[in-house]
Design an enzyme around this catalytic site. Sequence first.
Site, PDB file in Angstrom:
ATOM      1  N   ASP A 220       0.848  -1.196   0.000  1.00 54.04           N
ATOM      2  CA  ASP A 220       0.000   0.000   0.000  1.00 54.04           C
ATOM      3  C   ASP A 220       0.886   1.248   0.000  1.00 54.04           C
ATOM      4  OD1 ASP A 220      -2.953   1.025   0.685  1.00 54.04           O
ATOM      5  OD2 ASP A 220      -1.541   2.170   1.896  1.00 54.04           O
TER       6      ASP A 220
ATOM      7  N   ASP B 135      -3.861   2.367  -5.190  1.00 52.33           N
ATOM      8  CA  ASP B 135      -2.567   2.379  -4.502  1.00 52.33           C
ATOM      9  C   ASP B 135      -2.257   1.122  -3.701  1.00 52.33           C
ATOM     10  OD1 ASP B 135      -4.169   2.799  -2.186  1.00 52.33           O
ATOM     11  OD2 ASP B 135      -2.558   3.948  -1.264  1.00 52.33           O
ATOM     12  N   GLU B 136      -3.064   0.067  -3.844  1.00 53.72           N
ATOM     13  CA  GLU B 136      -2.747  -1.113  -3.046  1.00 53.72           C
ATOM     14  C   GLU B 136      -3.166  -2.394  -3.744  1.00 53.72           C
ATOM     15  OE1 GLU B 136      -5.591  -1.762   0.499  1.00 53.72           O
ATOM     16  OE2 GLU B 136      -5.964   0.268  -0.207  1.00 53.72           O
TER      17      GLU B 136
END
Length: 367
Positions: free
Chosen positions: A15, A109-110
């Site tokens: 993340d 983002d993860e």
Amino acid sequence: MEEGAYGLRKIIHVDMDAFFASVEQRDRPELRGKPIAVGGGSARGVVAAASYEARAYGVRSAMPGAIAARKCPDLIFVKHRFDAYKAVSEQIRSIFFEYTDLVEPLSLDEAYLDLTHNKKGMKSATLIAEEIRQRIFKETRLTASAGVSVNKFLAKVASDINKPNGLTLIAPHDIPDFIDALPIERFFGIGKVTAEKLKRRNIHTGKDLKKLSKSALSELFGKSGPHFYNICRGIDHREVKPNRQPKSISCEETYSNNIRSQEECHEAIESLARRLKDRLEKNRFKKRHKLEGKTITLKIKFADFTQQTRSKTFPLPIGDDELASLGIALLQQEQIEQDIRLLGLGVSKLNINESDDPEETQLTFEF
Ligand code: DCP
Ligand code: CA
Ligand code: CA
């Protein structure tokens, strides 16, 4: 990682740190080291991301901009640049895919990665996680945090522990103690309301949660009850599911009696169009995007088993209500000389990239 009661998988969760805010600080050096908020600058806007400097003042995402400004008078509000975040997202995803195809992005983002059988033949998931974090930094100049463990639940909790720019391993022999001590708010899926409810019943940690019976958990969490029963015992069998996007969506039918008349053909295409519409709607619901195609294709298999496909591409996405008439138009494009044993109708050139990010649908507020 050693084998054990938890299974043999090596799962990591990666993340990015203060994602939108870090991208802005990277691209605008004058913002580095400063408290910034991405979004929330307009009258009724809400903060999307806060830099770590801003978090020190209590600024958080989803906080109304006015409240954030009160908490941190020097807060700098920055407009979002979605394309820049999307570009970074693609960069990190291509790094992930160098190690495994089992990549499940949860948002821009993860992602979860299953490294049990990785492309590099590396044994240590921890080493891979570290390598990935370094590669991300080298290629994007941004930091990421990672969690390493035997399942998704533990990997996700782990990635949060040494944030920012950290790596956390929860090894099998540490799992029971780790979960016993874990505050319930840290369990992914336990929101504020449920946490309060649990605390009123004197349940504060994983250890307390473990004392609840299956039926008590089902009362609290509905159909997720069994999941919570398992995860407080360190068990989570959910697979890392790469969400491969379909390139086309279609329906077809082989007719028990060959189709002869034009009327039958029209009826058949109308019925296919209804099924196609249904499938598109189901996928829209599941994947949360518009899902329309610009190309429509009609497949025809004749009595002698020869096959034809006819398609047409439009500059704009095809609406569900146009599917039948466009299919019929393709049928009429050329004389049919034979009986038909199969018809198929499909759309391709799908607009799946336009809003397929959960992140984007999550953004219900103004920037
Ligand atoms: N985001 C958003 N709205 C929210 C939460 C997040 O638009 N309510 C966006 C902005 C974030 C990005 O998604 O930068 C990633 O969300 P995270 O929850 O991972 O938070 P951050 O990356 O900002 O911070 P952290 O370092 O805690 O992961
Ligand atoms: Ca993040
Ligand atoms: Ca995230």
